[in-house]
Scaffold this motif. Structure first.
Motif, PDB file in Angstrom:
ATOM      1  N   SER A 517     -42.395  -0.579 -15.082  1.00  0.00           N
ATOM      2  CA  SER A 517     -41.665  -1.424 -13.550  1.00  0.00           C
ATOM      3  C   SER A 517     -40.403  -0.628 -13.668  1.00  0.00           C
ATOM      4  CB  SER A 517     -41.308  -2.768 -13.678  1.00  0.00           C
ATOM      5  OG  SER A 517     -42.640  -3.206 -13.173  1.00  0.00           O
ATOM      6  N   GLY A 518     -39.438  -0.297 -15.229  1.00  0.00           N
ATOM      7  CA  GLY A 518     -38.512   0.312 -15.390  1.00  0.00           C
ATOM      8  C   GLY A 518     -37.402  -1.029 -15.299  1.00  0.00           C
ATOM      9  N   ALA A 519     -35.931  -0.705 -15.105  1.00  0.00           N
ATOM     10  CA  ALA A 519     -35.787  -1.865 -15.022  1.00  0.00           C
ATOM     11  C   ALA A 519     -35.919  -3.200 -14.387  1.00  0.00           C
ATOM     12  CB  ALA A 519     -34.078  -1.216 -14.973  1.00  0.00           C
ATOM     13  N   CYS A 520     -36.400  -4.458 -14.953  1.00  0.00           N
ATOM     14  CA  CYS A 520     -36.483  -5.566 -13.979  1.00  0.00           C
ATOM     15  C   CYS A 520     -36.023  -6.675 -14.867  1.00  0.00           C
ATOM     16  CB  CYS A 520     -37.612  -5.291 -14.367  1.00  0.00           C
ATOM     17  SG  CYS A 520     -38.966  -4.898 -15.498  1.00  0.00           S
ATOM     18  N   GLU A 521     -35.998  -7.731 -14.044  1.00  0.00           N
ATOM     19  CA  GLU A 521     -36.052  -8.742 -14.767  1.00  0.00           C
ATOM     20  C   GLU A 521     -36.805 -10.225 -14.330  1.00  0.00           C
ATOM     21  OE1 GLU A 521     -31.100  -8.282 -15.139  1.00  0.00           O
ATOM     22  OE2 GLU A 521     -31.559  -9.468 -13.385  1.00  0.00           O
ATOM     23  N   PHE A 522     -37.047 -10.869 -15.529  1.00  0.00           N
ATOM     24  CA  PHE A 522     -37.884 -12.201 -14.769  1.00  0.00           C
ATOM     25  C   PHE A 522     -37.199 -13.085 -15.539  1.00  0.00           C
ATOM     26  CE2 PHE A 522     -40.381  -8.124 -16.430  1.00  0.00           C
ATOM     27  CZ  PHE A 522     -41.424  -8.575 -15.524  1.00  0.00           C
TER      28      PHE A 522
END
Length: 686
Positions: A517-522
């Motif tokens: 997803s590339g740059a991402c945060e959960f």
């Protein structure tokens, strides 16, 4: 008298009988002989003897007090309460009568009156540590946790060696989520009283609640070494085979088999005296087993056979024109069970067909509780013992009982394991078969169930229209989420269900989504209770990301527990909601779509894996439904790319927000539920 005072009951009885041989109407001798009979467990004889003493002299408070003790043990609670009240009328400074009255009133759910009675006892004897413990118990029943803790602490100040004060303080601290402090008091209780079986059982419960299953099992074994027929400890020991949140894929996969083996041992123990286990029903339940993604039908059926009382149905006349429908729930308040199931049911019930009663077994109340009480024919609330609730149900004589959430509350779990009405049904508040032979129908939704779903229920499955509920609740108030500002280009995934819903086997799905997803945060949300479980999940996910070569600090983000309005703001700040594959969430998915947050879900075999998919299908937003782990990952990655077109994604969110309204207000599921209940009741009586 000397023999009686020194515990020589046989000799005391002989002496009192000798006195009565000389003077058959001697009220004191009749009374004391009745007390001896009570102490020896001969309750019917005790009732007769003390009653005869009162017949000779009705003006002695002690006679009425001891008569109340006997009547209470015989289950004649109203008569016992009347006896205690007569005792304190005759002797207003009778401390024990006030205290006994308080205990029995509390047991019957009359906690406010009980508090008045125990306060009178303490006004007369303020340094009685045991009475302060009793006061704490009543305050806990009133959901006044802080005051209860103060009462127990006062008892300990007066008598630091009083084991019951430490044990009950532990119970109050657990309710306040101070489990570590509670553990200290349970340990102090068993140190002071090494044969305190209930304290060992409570110690085990607290250890289990903090994820220390092996230590919990050892505490239960200590209780059983002291009292081998302790049904609560025996049942809890079996439940300790179910970890609240497994540490590894292997531990999760082994859980159903471990619990099945525990049931084997439980069945062997219960075989000679099955009533000992049935008396403990509800106090420990296989709630956490549902979070393991396996077919648990046969296992829960075995559990149900062990804990359910033999069925005794009364004669069945033709049902009356207006059936007596009783709804029993611990969640008649702001709670997902209320928001999604109960509120719509109460709105749409046809009062020409049903006399509607609600028994709220929980301690917590709010404006929704008040609304329910004002909109049914009969409402009963307040904490009571299971026996007291059973008596209230028997007095009400319902034709039908509906339990919206069997398995989530000890009182409803115990009541559901008994046959208290001709027709008994469950709804999907806890979305798995109850396993109980006492439940006839399970109400679910056509949009939620798979084609082979009938085989997953012991009950007769009833597929109501759509999702099986008529929803009136909206997630329409929000407050700005106080999270950090978004880094440009970063996609935020909401991963915000309770930690127990995350199966270790699914951790790798998140790492695959992150990698693609590339740059991402959960963004995870810490739970309001069992915070340790949230911390465990975060640590487990950080380990999974590290093993996948991904920086956990970059991807794993944690938000604290928040109010409902703040949570709506959090959903507004997220880009994609990732549903849990092992245990799907309905209410949280409903909140998400009402805030226009697209949901990715993996639809599985069982109801508990199909909740979000059923909702999405129902509102025509099926593009978030996937049927394989690979498709789940691909959909999340694809949507992460789409998020970066801000204008297009905003339009998609607005469209989803409009679609969410389709989930609201349809009475059809509740109308069908009523038809099914009437038809089943009529068939039963034929």
């Amino acid at each position: 008298m000397r023999h009686h005072q020194t515990g020589q009951l046989v000799q005391a009885e002989q002496g009192y009988r000798a006195a009565l041989a000389l003077e058959p109407r001697n009220a004191d001798a009749l009374h004391l002989l009745g007390v001896v009979a009570y102490q020896r467990g001969h309750d019917d004889a005790a009732r007769d003897l003390i009653g005869r003493a009162i017949g000779q002299n009705a003006g002695v408070a002690a006679f009425h007090n001891n008569h109340g003790n006997v009547l209470g043990r015989l289950g004649r609670h109203a008569d016992a309460i009347a006896a205690y009240r007569e005792a304190v009328r005759l002797q207003p400074n009778h401390v024990e009568a006030h205290a006994s009255l308080a205990a029995l009133l509390s047991q019957q759910g009359e906690a406010h009156a009980a508090l008045t009675a125990i306060d009178r006892a303490l006004a007369l004897r303020p340094a009685d540590a045991g009475k302060h413990v009793n006061r704490g118990n009543i305050l806990r029943a009133l959901d006044q946790g802080e005051a209860a803790i103060a009462a127990y602490q006062r008892a300990i100040e007066l008598d630091p060696t009083l084991a019951a004060a430490h044990n009950n303080l532990g119970l109050a601290l657990v309710a306040r989520e101070e489990v570590e402090a509670a553990l200290g008091h349970y340990r102090r209780a068993v140190a002071l009283k090494p044969d305190y079986t209930d304290a060992y059982a409570n110690l085990g419960n607290a250890l289990q609640d903090t994820g220390r299953s092996e230590a919990a099992a050892e505490a239960y074994r200590q209780a059983l070494a002291l009292q081998p027929d302790h049904g609560d400890a025996r049942l809890a020991l079996a439940m300790s085979a179910i970890p609240i949140i497994p540490a590894t894929v292997a531990a999760a996969a082994e859980t159903p088999g471990a619990f099945a083996a525990a049931l084997d041992a439980l069945a062997t123990w219960a075989a000679p005296h099955p009533e000992r286990l049935r008396d403990a029903a509800g106090r420990s339940q296989p709630f956490y087993l549902a979070y393991r993604p396996a077919d648990l039908t046969d296992t829960l059926r075995r559990y149900g056979d062990l804990v359910a009382a033999p069925q005794t149905l009364r004669d069945r006349p033709m049902p009356p024109e207006r059936l007596r429908l009783l709804i029993v729930s611990a969640h008649v308040r702001d709670h997902p069970v209320w928001r999604v199931i109960l509120q719509g049911l109460l709105i749409h019930l046809d009062r020409a067909r049903f006399d509607v009663a609600v028994f709220h077994t929980g301690a917590r109340t709010d404006e929704h509780t008040a609304w329910a009480a004002a909109n049914v024919d009969t409402f009963v609330g307040g904490e009571r013992s299971v026996a007291a609730w059973r008596a209230r149900i028997a007095a009400h004589r319902p034709d039908i009982i509906l339990y919206p959430e069997v398995g989530m509350d000890p009182v409803t779990g115990a009541l559901a394991s008994q046959r208290l009405a001709d027709v008994q049904a469950a709804a999907w508040g806890h979305p798995i078969t109850t396993g109980l032979p006492t439940i006839d129908l399970f109400f679910s939704g056509a949009a939620l169930e798979g084609p082979d779903a009938d085989r997953h229920y012991r009950e007769r499955l009833v597929r109501l229209p759509r999702t099986g509920v008529s929803i009136a609740w909206r997630a329409d108030q929000s407050a700005p989420w106080p999270g950090p500002e978004r880094t440009p280009g970063v996609v935020r995934f909401a991963v915000c269900q309770q930690p127990i819903k995350f199966d270790p086997a699914d951790d790798s799905l998140l790492t695959r989504i992150a990698a693609g997803s590339g740059a991402c945060e959960f963004w995870l949300v810490m739970p309001n209770r069992q915070r340790w479980a949230g911390e465990h999940l975060v640590a487990r996910l950080r380990g999974a990301f590290a093993r996948a070569g991904l920086d956990p600090d970059r991807y794993i983000k944690v938000a604290p527990w928040m109010t409902a309005r703040a949570f709506n703001g959090y959903l507004d700040a997220m880009d994609v909601y990732l549903d849990c594959p092992a245990f799907s969430g309905f209410t949280t998915a409903l909140q998400a779509v009402q805030r226009g947050l697209p949901v990715v879900t993996l639809e599985g075999r069982f109801l508990r894996q199909r909740m979000a998919a059923g909702l999405l299908r129902d509102i025509g937003a099926e593009d978030g439904i996937t049927d394989t782990p690979d498709a789940y990952v691909d959909r999340a990655i694809g949507w992460a790319a789409a998020v970066r077109d801000k204008a297009a994604w905003a339009r998609q969110r607005a469209s989803l927000r409009r679609a969410a309204d389709r989930a609201l207000g349809d009475p059809a599921p509740m109308l069908r539920l009523q038809d099914e209940l009437v038809a089943f009741a009529t068939k039963r009586s034929a």
